[in-house]
Design a protein around this motif. Structure first.
Motif, PDB file in Angstrom:
ATOM      1  N   HIS A  48       0.971  -1.288  -0.056  1.00 27.98           N
ATOM      2  CA  HIS A  48       0.095  -0.102  -0.007  1.00 27.98           C
ATOM      3  C   HIS A  48       1.020   1.231  -0.034  1.00 27.98           C
ATOM      4  N   PHE A  49       0.602   1.957  -0.802  1.00 30.61           N
ATOM      5  CA  PHE A  49       1.485   3.395  -1.056  1.00 30.61           C
ATOM      6  C   PHE A  49       0.572   4.545  -0.927  1.00 30.61           C
ATOM      7  N   VAL A  50       1.297   5.542  -0.381  1.00 34.38           N
ATOM      8  CA  VAL A  50       0.418   6.894  -0.329  1.00 34.38           C
ATOM      9  C   VAL A  50       1.559   7.881  -0.931  1.00 34.38           C
ATOM     10  N   PHE A  51       1.232   8.745  -1.924  1.00 35.19           N
ATOM     11  CA  PHE A  51       1.847   9.724  -2.500  1.00 35.19           C
ATOM     12  C   PHE A  51       1.055  11.197  -2.097  1.00 35.19           C
ATOM     13  N   VAL A  52       1.880  12.015  -1.709  1.00 33.51           N
ATOM     14  CA  VAL A  52       1.190  13.178  -1.244  1.00 33.51           C
ATOM     15  C   VAL A  52       1.690  14.122  -2.233  1.00 33.51           C
ATOM     16  N   THR A  53       0.967  15.238  -2.783  1.00 31.69           N
ATOM     17  CA  THR A  53       1.375  16.331  -3.361  1.00 31.69           C
ATOM     18  C   THR A  53       2.488  17.468  -2.726  1.00 31.69           C
ATOM     19  N   HIS A  54       3.349  18.014  -3.444  1.00 34.77           N
ATOM     20  CA  HIS A  54       4.357  18.703  -2.815  1.00 34.77           C
ATOM     21  C   HIS A  54       3.698  19.892  -2.147  1.00 34.77           C
ATOM     22  N   TYR A  55       4.112  20.335  -1.099  1.00 36.12           N
ATOM     23  CA  TYR A  55       3.573  21.370  -0.042  1.00 36.12           C
ATOM     24  C   TYR A  55       1.927  20.815   0.383  1.00 36.12           C
ATOM     25  N   ARG A  56       1.602  19.764   0.147  1.00 31.47           N
ATOM     26  CA  ARG A  56       0.235  19.162   0.466  1.00 31.47           C
ATOM     27  C   ARG A  56      -0.940  19.944  -0.381  1.00 31.47           C
ATOM     28  N   ARG A  57      -0.516  20.737  -1.526  1.00 34.79           N
ATOM     29  CA  ARG A  57      -1.354  21.441  -2.175  1.00 34.79           C
ATOM     30  C   ARG A  57      -2.514  20.418  -2.881  1.00 34.79           C
ATOM     31  N   LYS A  58      -3.610  21.186  -2.759  1.00 38.80           N
ATOM     32  CA  LYS A  58      -4.823  20.630  -3.003  1.00 38.80           C
ATOM     33  C   LYS A  58      -4.862  20.617  -4.751  1.00 38.80           C
ATOM     34  N   ALA A  59      -3.953  19.957  -5.334  1.00 37.04           N
ATOM     35  CA  ALA A  59      -3.921  20.252  -6.859  1.00 37.04           C
ATOM     36  C   ALA A  59      -4.632  19.207  -7.862  1.00 37.04           C
ATOM     37  N   LEU A  60      -4.909  18.094  -7.175  1.00 42.81           N
ATOM     38  CA  LEU A  60      -5.815  16.999  -8.034  1.00 42.81           C
ATOM     39  C   LEU A  60      -7.261  17.187  -8.197  1.00 42.81           C
ATOM     40  N   ASN A  61      -7.871  16.944  -9.305  1.00 37.10           N
ATOM     41  CA  ASN A  61      -9.111  17.082  -9.447  1.00 37.10           C
ATOM     42  C   ASN A  61      -9.500  15.571 -10.067  1.00 37.10           C
ATOM     43  N   THR A  62     -10.740  15.426  -9.942  1.00 37.52           N
ATOM     44  CA  THR A  62     -11.264  13.915 -10.781  1.00 37.52           C
ATOM     45  C   THR A  62     -10.612  13.575 -11.976  1.00 37.52           C
ATOM     46  N   GLU A  63     -10.582  14.514 -12.946  1.00 37.57           N
ATOM     47  CA  GLU A  63     -10.200  14.087 -14.106  1.00 37.57           C
ATOM     48  C   GLU A  63      -8.757  13.844 -14.129  1.00 37.57           C
ATOM     49  N   MET A  64      -7.891  14.423 -13.357  1.00 41.28           N
ATOM     50  CA  MET A  64      -6.532  14.068 -12.939  1.00 41.28           C
ATOM     51  C   MET A  64      -6.330  12.619 -12.318  1.00 41.28           C
ATOM     52  N   LEU A  65      -7.005  12.284 -11.252  1.00 38.75           N
ATOM     53  CA  LEU A  65      -7.028  11.279 -10.625  1.00 38.75           C
ATOM     54  C   LEU A  65      -7.728  10.039 -11.617  1.00 38.75           C
ATOM     55  N   ASN A  66      -8.420  10.121 -12.354  1.00 43.48           N
ATOM     56  CA  ASN A  66      -8.758   9.075 -13.446  1.00 43.48           C
ATOM     57  C   ASN A  66      -7.767   8.834 -14.409  1.00 43.48           C
ATOM     58  N   ARG A  67      -7.127   9.954 -14.790  1.00 41.75           N
ATOM     59  CA  ARG A  67      -5.983   9.870 -15.612  1.00 41.75           C
ATOM     60  C   ARG A  67      -4.777   9.250 -14.675  1.00 41.75           C
ATOM     61  N   LEU A  68      -4.346   9.472 -13.883  1.00 43.71           N
ATOM     62  CA  LEU A  68      -3.507   8.872 -12.816  1.00 43.71           C
ATOM     63  C   LEU A  68      -3.758   7.389 -12.646  1.00 43.71           C
ATOM     64  N   LYS A  69      -4.900   6.878 -12.288  1.00 44.19           N
ATOM     65  CA  LYS A  69      -5.093   5.415 -12.213  1.00 44.19           C
ATOM     66  C   LYS A  69      -4.556   4.847 -13.365  1.00 44.19           C
ATOM     67  N   GLN A  70      -4.934   5.363 -14.898  1.00 44.32           N
ATOM     68  CA  GLN A  70      -4.563   4.657 -15.880  1.00 44.32           C
ATOM     69  C   GLN A  70      -3.083   4.625 -16.168  1.00 44.32           C
ATOM     70  N   MET A  71      -2.599   5.868 -15.945  1.00 45.53           N
ATOM     71  CA  MET A  71      -0.887   5.723 -15.948  1.00 45.53           C
ATOM     72  C   MET A  71      -0.337   4.858 -14.822  1.00 45.53           C
ATOM     73  N   ILE A  72      -0.724   4.884 -13.788  1.00 46.58           N
ATOM     74  CA  ILE A  72      -0.233   3.957 -12.690  1.00 46.58           C
ATOM     75  C   ILE A  72      -0.461   2.568 -13.015  1.00 46.58           C
ATOM     76  N   GLU A  73      -1.379   2.119 -13.716  1.00 43.58           N
ATOM     77  CA  GLU A  73      -1.691   0.811 -14.097  1.00 43.58           C
ATOM     78  C   GLU A  73      -0.470   0.379 -15.357  1.00 43.58           C
ATOM     79  N   GLN A  74      -0.490   1.449 -16.099  1.00 44.78           N
ATOM     80  CA  GLN A  74       0.609   1.365 -17.371  1.00 44.78           C
ATOM     81  C   GLN A  74       1.875   1.036 -16.865  1.00 44.78           C
TER      82      GLN A  74
END
Length: 136
Positions: free
Chosen positions: A16-42
């Motif tokens: 189980h991994f947890v990655f935090v954005t730099h300075y804990r900024r709230k930079a991620l939105n739903t579209e980015m999370l969906n794309r992150l899932k695809q990229m992490i799977e690849q």
């Protein structure tokens, strides 16, 4: 619990991994999370790891991987963080620039990882203690 086989090993390693954005900024939105899932799977598949589960919030993500022991944890983390940061900056430049500019990295330098799954530690300890030790 499923096990996988390598040329000289049988294994079941869940991390189980947890990655935090730099300075804990709230930079991620739903579209980015969906794309992150695809990229992490690849990226995971290229390293013979398998994505089991993924989710996140605006300032961090959780990744559950079926890990292949031929990799080091640090190498997998490095690949996942660098590939996803490049992808986010390329595909979502306006969203990322709101929070990060210059040479600031997207992800914090730190990460959380823990092993999970399998039998509880107490059960494993008792199993090992109760082995039929040779008398001589």
């Amino acid at each position: 619990m499923q096990v996988r086989k390598g040329s000289h090993s049988v294994f079941s390693v869940r991390l189980h991994f947890v990655f935090v954005t730099h300075y804990r900024r709230k930079a991620l939105n739903t579209e980015m999370l969906n794309r992150l899932k695809q990229m992490i799977e690849q990226v995971s598949n290229k390293m013979d790891c398998q994505l089991i589960e993924f989710n996140g919030e605006s300032d961090h993500i959780h990744i559950l991987l079926d890990f292949h022991p031929k990799n080091s944890i640090a190498a997998v983390v490095g690949s996942l963080k660098s590939a996803t940061a490049r992808m986010l900056k390329k595909e979502f430049p306006q969203d990322v620039k709101k929070y990060y500019w210059g040479k600031v990295s997207f992800w914090s330098n730190s990460y959380y990882v823990s092993s999970c799954g399998g039998a509880p530690i107490d059960v494993l300890k008792k199993y090992i203690q109760n082995q039929d030790t040779p008398k001589k």
